[in-house]
Enzyme design. Structure first.
Site, PDB file in Angstrom:
ATOM      1  N   CYS A   1       6.549  12.928 -17.227  1.00  0.00           N
ATOM      2  CA  CYS A   1       6.762  13.399 -15.806  1.00  0.00           C
ATOM      3  C   CYS A   1       8.089  14.201 -15.426  1.00  0.00           C
ATOM      4  CB  CYS A   1       6.520  12.228 -14.784  1.00  0.00           C
ATOM      5  SG  CYS A   1       4.833  11.697 -14.695  1.00  0.00           S
TER       6      CYS A   1
ATOM      7  N   HIS B   1       9.232  15.338  -7.782  1.00  0.00           N
ATOM      8  CA  HIS B   1       8.233  15.167  -8.440  1.00  0.00           C
ATOM      9  C   HIS B   1       7.122  14.593  -7.663  1.00  0.00           C
ATOM     10  CE1 HIS B   1       5.240  13.863 -11.664  1.00  0.00           C
ATOM     11  NE2 HIS B   1       5.607  12.570 -11.552  1.00  0.00           N
TER      12      HIS B   1
ATOM     13  N   ASN C   1      -0.931  13.509  -9.245  1.00  0.00           N
ATOM     14  CA  ASN C   1       0.499  13.543 -10.137  1.00  0.00           C
ATOM     15  C   ASN C   1      -0.114  14.489 -11.247  1.00  0.00           C
ATOM     16  OD1 ASN C   1       2.012  13.060 -11.965  1.00  0.00           O
ATOM     17  ND2 ASN C   1       2.476  10.860 -11.572  1.00  0.00           N
TER      18      ASN C   1
HETATM   19  O1  UT7 Z   1       4.740  10.137 -12.301  1.00  0.00           O
HETATM   20  C1  UT7 Z   1       5.172   9.171 -13.285  1.00  0.00           C
HETATM   21  C2  UT7 Z   1       5.867   7.807 -12.754  1.00  0.00           C
HETATM   22  N1  UT7 Z   1       4.643   7.006 -11.996  1.00  0.00           N
HETATM   23  C3  UT7 Z   1       4.712   6.933 -10.706  1.00  0.00           C
HETATM   24  O2  UT7 Z   1       5.656   7.296 -10.161  1.00  0.00           O
HETATM   25  C4  UT7 Z   1       3.603   5.888 -10.377  1.00  0.00           C
HETATM   26  C5  UT7 Z   1       4.701   4.702  -9.180  1.00  0.00           C
HETATM   27  N2  UT7 Z   1       3.777   3.836  -8.873  1.00  0.00           N
HETATM   28  C6  UT7 Z   1       3.013   4.076  -7.748  1.00  0.00           C
HETATM   29  O3  UT7 Z   1       2.599   5.018  -7.211  1.00  0.00           O
HETATM   30  C7  UT7 Z   1       2.120   2.723  -7.008  1.00  0.00           C
HETATM   31  O4  UT7 Z   1       2.702   1.633  -7.704  1.00  0.00           O
HETATM   32  C8  UT7 Z   1       0.729   2.978  -7.235  1.00  0.00           C
HETATM   33  C9  UT7 Z   1       0.201   3.763  -6.442  1.00  0.00           C
HETATM   34  C10 UT7 Z   1       0.339   3.000  -8.905  1.00  0.00           C
HETATM   35  C11 UT7 Z   1       0.182   1.686  -6.803  1.00  0.00           C
HETATM   36  O5  UT7 Z   1       0.621   1.203  -5.499  1.00  0.00           O
HETATM   37  P1  UT7 Z   1       1.134  -0.214  -5.392  1.00  0.00           P
HETATM   38  O6  UT7 Z   1       1.459  -0.356  -3.945  1.00  0.00           O
HETATM   39  O7  UT7 Z   1       2.446  -0.291  -6.084  1.00  0.00           O
HETATM   40  O8  UT7 Z   1       0.149  -1.388  -5.531  1.00  0.00           O
HETATM   41  P2  UT7 Z   1      -0.121  -2.324  -6.861  1.00  0.00           P
HETATM   42  O9  UT7 Z   1      -0.069  -1.777  -8.071  1.00  0.00           O
HETATM   43  O10 UT7 Z   1       0.897  -3.532  -6.413  1.00  0.00           O
HETATM   44  O11 UT7 Z   1      -1.413  -3.078  -6.472  1.00  0.00           O
HETATM   45  C12 UT7 Z   1      -1.803  -3.537  -5.210  1.00  0.00           C
HETATM   46  C13 UT7 Z   1      -3.356  -3.941  -5.355  1.00  0.00           C
HETATM   47  C14 UT7 Z   1      -3.816  -4.797  -6.733  1.00  0.00           C
HETATM   48  O12 UT7 Z   1      -4.523  -5.824  -6.153  1.00  0.00           O
HETATM   49  P3  UT7 Z   1      -4.053  -7.285  -5.984  1.00  0.00           P
HETATM   50  O13 UT7 Z   1      -3.266  -7.685  -7.308  1.00  0.00           O
HETATM   51  O14 UT7 Z   1      -2.776  -7.128  -4.938  1.00  0.00           O
HETATM   52  O15 UT7 Z   1      -5.454  -8.160  -5.702  1.00  0.00           O
HETATM   53  C15 UT7 Z   1      -4.389  -4.022  -7.241  1.00  0.00           C
HETATM   54  O16 UT7 Z   1      -5.338  -4.438  -8.220  1.00  0.00           O
HETATM   55  O17 UT7 Z   1      -4.124  -2.987  -5.178  1.00  0.00           O
HETATM   56  C16 UT7 Z   1      -5.150  -3.046  -6.405  1.00  0.00           C
HETATM   57  N3  UT7 Z   1      -5.392  -1.549  -6.691  1.00  0.00           N
HETATM   58  C17 UT7 Z   1      -6.302  -0.908  -6.099  1.00  0.00           C
HETATM   59  N4  UT7 Z   1      -7.342  -1.177  -5.086  1.00  0.00           N
HETATM   60  C18 UT7 Z   1      -7.888  -0.155  -4.837  1.00  0.00           C
HETATM   61  C19 UT7 Z   1      -4.907  -1.012  -7.781  1.00  0.00           C
HETATM   62  N5  UT7 Z   1      -5.509   0.361  -8.033  1.00  0.00           N
HETATM   63  C20 UT7 Z   1      -6.420   0.326  -6.953  1.00  0.00           C
HETATM   64  C21 UT7 Z   1      -7.454   1.432  -6.522  1.00  0.00           C
HETATM   65  N6  UT7 Z   1      -8.067   0.858  -5.374  1.00  0.00           N
HETATM   66  N7  UT7 Z   1      -7.458   2.473  -6.864  1.00  0.00           N
END
Ligand code: UT7
Length: 323
Positions: free
Chosen positions: A114, A250, A280
């Protein structure tokens, strides 16, 4: 006098197929509401059968050449950032070179995921300012849809495909922050974090593999590292935050974009945001945002821009430029 790499043109290409968040509700345990509130993404473009990283890059390059009023014969280097080249080799850049009908000069890929476009622009800037090239096409192009695990809701809803291209050209400046063009760059990587974001395939497995990401762990690093690299570039350029017209970040997650702007003491009115429409697109996201930002009438000649990105590696960096 100081030799500077100034911006001559910009262009982009997005594949025709647009997929709204609601589409994923049919096959995954997810909702439009979750995707929008956690990432800011509403839709993304996905490559169709005929689209490849090099074909999209070629179209973006053609738009940039038209924007600059230049012919391919005017270009002497192509630097293409991608992690999804059509083949293991040759480089996507040489494929673009061929598709553009360019038989002179040189072309090569840069792989910093990225952060790829930042790395490509910093390296192209070095080629131009050192006299090894006079005009360079700097491209970011990706088909991340081809490395998605469609059963993994934590990743497949986040990424999209597309390409953006910038043309930089050698011009004389005064060596001050009032000059046009690239004023400073900053590159960083730290392979200790390689397991936070990687593809589980390649020549060692004999498969293309799928993207794997510990999103919340990447998130933890993002805001602090992005604000720090932007600060370093601005310091090297001799500019302060209140002089910045646009942050062009980004486009991975609106919460990272907002957090970084806040840490830089800049309001969201000064941020180019395209994540809602593109998702992204990895190395393509910044040149796409530059091209869309110009087309919207936001980015104007003379504007001072800071652009920053972080991704797999981890690799991150920033560029300060005057448009
Ligand atoms: O470009 C390269 C660099 N990459 C990035 O910059 C990405 C950086 N990270 C992010 O943008 C965020 O961390 C995400 C958008 C990927 C995720 O957001 P988050 O607020 O960090 O959520 P999380 O990963 O902590 O997940 C929270 C919950 C989890 O459930 P539990 O464990 O709390 O029950 C996940 O299983 O959300 C769940 N979850 C979803 N739920 C519904 C993960 N993906 C989904 C989904 N729909 N698509």
């Amino acid at each position: 006098m100081t030799r500077r790499a100034v911006i001559r043109g910009v262009g982009h290409y997005l594949p025709e197929r647009v997929v709204e968040n609601a589409e994923f509700e049919k096959t995954l345990d997810t909702t439009d509401e979750w995707i929008k509130s956690r990432s800011g993404i509403e839709r993304r473009h996905f490559a169709q059968d005929g689209d490849t990283t090099s074909s999209m890059a070629t179209k973006a390059a053609e738009h940039a050449l038209a924007d600059a009023g230049l012919q391919i014969s005017d270009i002497d280097a192509i630097v293409l950032a991608t992690s999804t080249a059509d083949l293991t080799f040759p480089s996507a850049a040489t494929m673009v070179q061929h598709q553009l009908g360019m038989t002179h000069g040189f072309a090569f890929d840069i792989q910093a995921v990225c952060a790829g476009f930042i790395y490509a622009l910093a390296n192209a800037n070095a080629l131009v300012t050192s006299g090894q090239a006079n005009r360079a096409l700097v491209i970011g192009a990706e088909t991340f849809s081809r490395i998605m695990d469609w059963s993994d809701r934590s990743t497949c809803v986040l990424f999209g495909d597309g390409a953006g291209a910038l043309i930089i050209e050698a011009q004389e400046g005064n060596g001050t922050s009032a000059d046009s063009g690239i004023l400073a760059t900053d590159l960083n990587s730290d392979g200790r974090y390689r397991e936070l974001l990687y593809v589980d395939g390649g020549v060692s497995t004999g498969t293309t593999g799928y993207l794997r990401m510990q999103g919340n762990q990447v998130f933890r690093h993002a805001v602090a590292k992005l604000a720090a690299t932007a600060h370093t570039s601005m310091e090297r350029a001799g500019v302060t935050a209140d002089e910045i017209d646009w942050i062009v970040p980004h486009q991975a997650n609106i919460r990272i974009i907002q957090g970084t702007a806040k840490k830089m003491n800049l309001p969201m009115e000064k941020v180019i945001v395209t994540v809602q429409d593109h998702g992204n697109t990895s190395a393509a996201s910044i040149p796409l945002a530059l091209s869309v930002g110009k087309a919207r009438g936001q980015i104007k000649p003379g504007d001072l821009l800071v652009t920053e990105a972080i991704g797999g590696g981890l690799a991150w960096g920033s560029v300060v430029m005057r448009w």
